[in-house]
Design a protein around this motif. Structure first.
Motif, mmCIF file in Angstrom:
data_model
loop_
_atom_site.group_PDB
_atom_site.id
_atom_site.type_symbol
_atom_site.label_atom_id
_atom_site.label_comp_id
_atom_site.label_asym_id
_atom_site.label_seq_id
_atom_site.Cartn_x
_atom_site.Cartn_y
_atom_site.Cartn_z
ATOM 1 N N VAL B 11 62.794 57.855 -2.243
ATOM 2 C CA VAL B 11 63.465 56.780 -1.513
ATOM 3 C C VAL B 11 63.266 56.963 -0.019
ATOM 4 O O VAL B 11 63.373 58.052 0.493
ATOM 5 C CB VAL B 11 64.978 56.803 -1.821
ATOM 6 C CG1 VAL B 11 65.716 55.765 -1.024
ATOM 7 C CG2 VAL B 11 65.199 56.611 -3.312
ATOM 8 N N SER B 12 62.969 55.908 0.676
ATOM 9 C CA SER B 12 62.747 56.001 2.126
ATOM 10 C C SER B 12 64.055 55.885 2.869
ATOM 11 O O SER B 12 64.994 55.257 2.398
ATOM 12 C CB SER B 12 61.869 54.863 2.612
ATOM 13 O OG SER B 12 60.888 54.570 1.682
ATOM 14 N N GLY B 13 64.102 56.479 4.013
ATOM 15 C CA GLY B 13 65.293 56.378 4.853
ATOM 16 C C GLY B 13 65.267 55.102 5.657
ATOM 17 O O GLY B 13 64.291 54.369 5.661
ATOM 18 N N ASN B 16 62.396 54.115 8.332
ATOM 19 C CA ASN B 16 61.013 53.897 7.939
ATOM 20 C C ASN B 16 60.591 52.493 8.366
ATOM 21 O O ASN B 16 60.955 51.507 7.744
ATOM 22 C CB ASN B 16 60.910 54.041 6.419
ATOM 23 C CG ASN B 16 59.513 54.470 6.004
ATOM 24 O OD1 ASN B 16 58.636 54.625 6.846
ATOM 25 N ND2 ASN B 16 59.327 54.650 4.721
#
Lengths: 161, 381
Positions: B11-13, B16
């Motif tokens: 999962v991207s923060g 991003n």
């Protein structure tokens, strides 16, 4: 080391897994295709950054379905919104046109009823409006915020408490 | 592109950043309402619709995503061209073939003796409503495939010596709820005096084929700004361009509910006859004609909302285009050029192409037609 003159191309994902894929599939990845064409000799292993093995699994699934004429059966339903975004970034890096269209449509469908706050977080965008500017543009587009199916804004919900 | 770290981050923060080459393809697939809401995301997103790269993508998605009402892939869909030849002759032709190379003359029903004919709106399930555009007192439904003609009985308008009766047909459509064809017209009585034109006795009436009768009602709907202006039908509603107190509106009349909604014009100071309507991929669109030289094509995102008009195109003044015919087929919008030649604008490329058929020196009409062998009299119980 034997050169890969066969129909299989070796792709190494970010998490270290090696996938041997058909040349035809590699051709749908313009980024990979460019690397192959630029190499003087037959390249035997191509590293693909930003692409994880779980992404490759889905890419291969999609490829198999489209070869069978069943690309409409491909589904990303099981991915949550952030996983879908990651997958989209990987496909974008690989420059795969058709799958990119499928994924951007899937993301659009998921974002359609979302709030402004959610969309900002999702795309990593800063709110660069002053409170007055925001109030003005919010008011101008008030009609677009109405509807039972539209996700309410977080800050506006708080105000009512 | 920044490389991700080696840990298994699925999962991207929130930090991003997504590049425009991804954001635009996503946004261009969203409906107008969502896009207008998201114009509050940030300053650059406020101006999305003014960004030519974005508008191009948005337009292409409109074309590829929506399912044309007329099933463009259907071979049975044609154009019917209605040409003005001279003041005693109006011809109807069916245009078929990929490049419209076949032009077949259609014979009007011999029972219909009208000098100056127009088609109202478009063909509805293969049925035309033709009427005398001199004074709108004679109208008929015509299905060329079954050769049926149904002359519409007169409505409630009265004709007396001391006033002039003005009837204006506004729309022809199909009520899918009751499987009925309907017409809507406006009647007014005008007394011409030395000082002014006194308009009185205004009313609207709806004709239903099933009941074969007109029904009066008193709504305050803006009338057409231009008697020969275009009207379109979409999803059970008739739409026309109306004017009231010098303000212009898109009027949408729902044939099933017999109710209406108005949407203010996105541009000010619209002159009578400046606006043509067309149905563009599931949206009502307006073609506005400034200074008779350049055209703008805008779609309406949400009925009733002035801010949801989205401009899709600016058509160059040098193209020689004179009259929008307002017909859309296979991603092309048709026009008549100054020299009478018919041409289209390709909605994806923006290119203009002549089709090698003359529309007529001063005026013509073109509607989309799909043959229907079902007799419409069968529904008249």
């Amino acid at each position: 080391m034997a050169s890969s003159s066969s129909n299989l191309i070796s792709l190494k994902t970010s998490d270290g897994t090696v996938f041997k894929v058909e040349r035809a599939l590699a051709k749908t990845m313009k980024t990979v295709q460019a690397i192959i064409e630029e190499a003087d000799a037959n390249i035997y292993m191509i590293p693909i950054h930003n692409v994880f093995s779980h992404h490759m699994d889905m890419i291969i699934d999609y490829y198999k379905l489209s070869v069978a004429g069943k690309s409409k059966e491909f589904s990303v339903e099981k991915l949550d919104n952030d996983e879908l975004k990651d997958f989209l970034l990987a496909v974008h890096y690989l420059n795969m046109e058709d799958l990119f269209e499928v994924l951007t449509q899937a993301v659009a469908d998921r974002l359609e009823k979302k709030s402004v706050g959610y969309v900002r977080k999702y795309f990593g965008i800063e709110n660069d409006f002053t409170p007055e500017e925001y109030a003005a543009i919010r008011k101008k587009n008030d009609w677009a915020f109405k509807g039972d199916d539209i996700e309410p804004e977080e800050d506006e919900e708080k105000q009512e408490e | 592109m920044a490389s991700t770290s080696r840990n298994e981050k699925k999962v991207s923060g929130a930090n991003n950043y997504i590049p425009e080459s991804i954001v635009f393809p996503i946004l261009s697939k969203l409906p107008v309402k969502s896009l207008k809401r998201f114009s509050c995301v940030s300053k650059s997103w406020t101006h999305l619709f003014e960004n030519p790269v974005f508008i191009n993508m948005f337009r292409k998605n409109l074309v590829s995503n929506s399912h044309s009402l007329y099933n463009d892939d259907d071979d049975d869909v044609y154009f019917v061209l209605h040409q003005y030849v001279n003041s005693f002759r109006w011809d109807f032709y069916v245009l078929c073939g990929d490049k419209f190379e076949h032009k077949l003359k259609m014979d009007l029903p011999s029972s219909f003796h009208i000098r100056v004919i127009r088609i109202l709106g478009s063909a509805m399930n293969g049925v035309f409503c033709i009427y005398d555009c001199d004074n709108h007192t004679m109208a008929a439904l015509w299905n060329p495939a079954t050769e049926e003609v149904k002359v519409i009985p007169p409505g409630s308008a009265e004709f007396q010596g001391h006033f002039t009766t003005e009837i204006v047909l506004h729309g022809f459509g199909y009520d899918h709820v009751t499987d009925d064809y309907k017409l809507i017209q406006h009647v007014s009585y005008i007394t011409f005096t030395e000082s002014s034109d006194d308009i009185h006795g205004l009313f609207w009436e709806i004709y239903s084929l099933k009941s074969n009768s007109w029904k009066k009602f008193n709504f305050d709907i803006p009338v057409r700004d231009w008697i020969t202006g275009s009207d379109v039908y979409l999803n059970g509603e008739c739409h026309w361009w109306g004017k009231v107190n010098n303000e212009s509106y898109l009027v949408s009349f729902n044939l099933c509910k017999e109710a209406f909604l108005i949407t203010p014009s996105p541009i000010e100071n619209v002159q009578d006859g400046d606006v043509d309507l067309v149905v563009l991929y599931g949206h009502v669109a307006m073609i506005s004609n400034r200074n008779k030289t350049s055209f703008q094509i805008s779609i309406l995102g949400e009925f009733g909302v002035k801010e949801s008009w989205i401009k899709l195109f600016d058509v160059e003044p040098l193209s020689g285009i004179e009259q929008p015919i307002g017909t859309v087929m296979k991603g092309k919008i048709f026009f008549r050029k100054k020299d009478g030649e018919l041409a289209y604008i390709d909605l994806i490329t923006g290119l203009i192409q002549e089709i090698g058929i003359e529309g007529g020196k001063s005026w013509c009409q073109m509607v989309i037609y799909k043959k229907n062998l079902r007799r419409f009299r069968a529904i008249n119980m």
